[in-house]
Design a protein around this motif. Sequence first.
Motif: not given
Lengths: 580, 580
Positions: A150, A261, A298
């Motif tokens: 990420a 993330n 991501c």
Amino acid sequence: MTRLFNDPDDFLDELTEGFVAASGRWVRAVPGGVVRSTRSPEPTVAIVIGGGSGHYPAFAGLVGPGLAHGAAMGNLFASPSTQRAYSVAKEADQGRGVLFSYGNYAGDVLNFDAAQDQLKAEGIDCRTVLVTDDIWSAPPDEFEKRRGIAGDLTVFKVAGAAAEEGASLDEVERLARHTNDRTRSFGVAFDGCTLPGKSEPLFTVPQGRMAVGLGIHGEPGIDETDVPTADELAELFVSRLLQEVPEGVEVSGARVVPILNGLGSVKYEELFVVYRSVDRLLRAAGVEVVDPEVGEFCTSFDMAGCSLTLLWLGNEPGGELERLWTAPADTPAFRRGSVSEREHVDSSATAAAQKTIPPASDESRHAATYIADLLARMAEAIDAQADELGRMDSVAGDGDHGIGMQRGSRAGARAARSAADAGAGAGTTLAEAGDAWSDQGGGTSGVIWGRILQTLGKTLGDEAPVNAAVVAAAVGEARDVVMGFGKAKVGDKTMVDAIVPFADDLSASVEAGRPLRVAWPQAAAVAEQAAQQTADMAAKLGRARSHGDKSIGTPDPGAVSFALICTTVAGELPPADGAG
Amino acid sequence: MTRLFNDPDDFLDELTEGFVAASGRWVRAVPGGVVRSTRSPEPTVAIVIGGGSGHYPAFAGLVGPGLAHGAAMGNLFASPSTQRAYSVAKEADQGRGVLFSYGNYAGDVLNFDAAQDQLKAEGIDCRTVLVTDDIWSAPPDEFEKRRGIAGDLTVFKVAGAAAEEGASLDEVERLARHTNDRTRSFGVAFDGCTLPGKSEPLFTVPQGRMAVGLGIHGEPGIDETDVPTADELAELFVSRLLQEVPEGVEVSGARVVPILNGLGSVKYEELFVVYRSVDRLLRAAGVEVVDPEVGEFCTSFDMAGCSLTLLWLGNEPGGELERLWTAPADTPAFRRGSVSEREHVDSSATAAAQKTIPPASDESRHAATYIADLLARMAEAIDAQADELGRMDSVAGDGDHGIGMQRGSRAGARAARSAADAGAGAGTTLAEAGDAWSDQGGGTSGVIWGRILQTLGKTLGDEAPVNAAVVAAAVGEARDVVMGFGKAKVGDKTMVDAIVPFADDLSASVEAGRPLRVAWPQAAAVAEQAAQQTADMAAKLGRARSHGDKSIGTPDPGAVSFALICTTVAGELPPADGAG
């Protein structure tokens, strides 16, 4: 698991069409991916990012003013082909040079590097900054070997903002590299995703357990623990990341951007509960938290996992990285601040170049038909073994070898059939098959098999009759290209272990006057022997991993699939030496 | 499933803290939820949204310039309490009135309506526009009975943009209502989510099957089919939504905003593949697609499902709804265009009001200690039955009755203990318990049990001795309040079916001179009998649903939990009539 798709082979094309239909405010489709649908007021350096699909908003969701100029889109979890990366860069280029930036994976590096060579050969200045933020994928003294997760976002964002300010390619490259040096990530996973059309997940984690450091394609982690509480996970993330503070930064008073993330099905509310502790722990360590991000940046389809990234801005407020991180951006999936209105460019699709078939001799056209049949058989053989190849790859790699070979060989077979039907000779038919294999297969195997077929095609040509000597010479050329390209040596447990003895044995047999129908199966048996060693090592490694032994090297199923293809061809050889 | 949490009871508080820590650019915490951390240049109407947590970015992620002014945050899948809705509205109000807007669920309506009454009593003009976009939840001629799902976003966005333009409360209300009239949604699900701390998902859909029209809390759908291809799902969505075009709109040439919403683990790439077909089908029907959205706008933790919403702007380009839909907005989770810079307000938390304990007689304080013990026993009894109550509720409702009663009774018991320990009398102890139950329990059961305890407290007071006559009178008051409040009659299969015979029997027995230790258990048995009928109907309905019979009415487990509480109290009554 992934449930909504049509023909899995069409997934990339269809998701691209849907994405562009939904996001025309920001992007337009070009061959190989997307570029901005808006024009910058002044020409700037072009930031071109990319990678396999399945990680949205990485990468196409990050194209727009203030961020990237284009994204090369590969197939699911597979690198975009060289042609794709090249084509997107050509469309994105504004005359001030191109910066490639993407996560550090072998297939992506092969393809983007080849595209970079092509661009440079055409006089377009092109540089590359790899993202290497995942601290578990290699030790600190091998920082450049780490993979990218990420932390991609920080590097792309800073590079994009610098380009927007009018910085030179030198300056954009320096800033992107500096940002990567200042970015560290750490991820965990609770369960794997299942790719479209597959019945088994790419990997699994036992119920109630958590894989520590596992990669976004299911690459092996370094540890497994019970699922912790949200507070315990935050403690693990923060304590480990604080052990690796980049050079030149003092923890106390450091200004840091945390990016928490979610990889797909660890959802927002859970992330906020974890972030609560991350924020507290960072502040307790004397860190100044700047403009944090909590969300999905991501992903890995619906993989259950999350990661924490820290971007260390420095110890002074308002420094260069902080200014660029907080600068306005407006993309399908990442927006902040106010971006000035942009002129939209005509988004009508670039017309596909009309293919012309070069003239060919009757003999070569006859061979082409035979080659198309062979490629169809190869695709069937790969189909039957695709799951096994994927499993073998997932022991040490990213698990995409099976699906990549499957997609590549199917596309190659289709392209060969269509070229042969259109009257192409052997050389053109192989070249077309190579282009299609590379484009659709993606990843490392796609680029290598693309080059093999292209090389065979170049050596065979469209006029000369195809005989044993020509075939042996062509295979020798292909061997040299593969060795020069991938930089692996015999014994590294890659495809090189199989192609070198195969080519050598074939060449020696043919020189000794043996017909192809004798020489090829013999050489194929040699290749199979070499491949068996790789398969054995994969099996051994698979067993060892479950006992916690991480010391064994990395086998690559490239040798296994190479031998499979050689053996398939051996079974299809005509009784006389008339075709390749 | 939800994996990352600490104590599940703290989930709401902790996610709120984490959300505010990550999103201070847009929001600040206030009692009951969040309001903007920025000041509008001029006072405007305040748009206050809200609902249960677990649906991020709905609702707190939609607070910021151009969208909502505040969000009342309820517990997981449970309505915010009256106090929470009231408190957020008070903080958001700028002197130009408040518009409440939220999805149409019974618990939310009860609580927001009560908050609206309170605001009006204080001279703050307040209106409500319910979102009723889910076409499967009631037929078109009962449009106002439909529940709200992802169509929330269109109503909030238009109302927020209108407020930002300075529109009056009348005008904002009209536009919000008009937008709801023009919004239709249709959802499907492949699998349910598991709430923090629970081991079983809220609902399941058999592998390879898809529930059609299922609600975002697992409320029953109307059909079940095999999982379709992406194209087939798009066809189902579009064809069905085109059958319900709002009045005054011509399909041909209509300008429509499609919102393709993922509920949690149907991920972006899949959504784009579906959107590709949605876009093609809409265009084929002659519709002009305007500014579509594909992403996660109203989730249900990691529920596997998605929905399509159509906002019918009208047939003229650039109309009122189109201008407001495309106007700039800047919130944690929804941003578009350029919002002018805003002044930040001091985000230091509002100081919690210091509680003072009113004086009480010794007898009443003694009763208070006893009441706190009783509430602890009730919480234990609810704990033991929470899963069963949830299952019963999920047959016909949204499945939150078990968890809501559990959280509410625990919070009530804690508050009662702490009040009694601080020397409060019976009345204050019950009132405190009622406030806490309502606040933490949320939903319909939270508001009703909050009112019951508050009413008992008011009647008992802090001075008078607690005896059978007082208790019977207090229970009678509570019965009247519940009946007036919920508008249900005996026979509707709600809590009313149990509380009415219970209160009547208790009152008659006490008047006949029976002591409470005799009268109460007798009345509890009557309540239990009534509750049994509801339970039987739930079981019958559960069986009937699996045979496709949708004709049976809706039982509410409120009668069952009421009887459970009465029986628990019966078992704890002291030998003499000294306490309630």
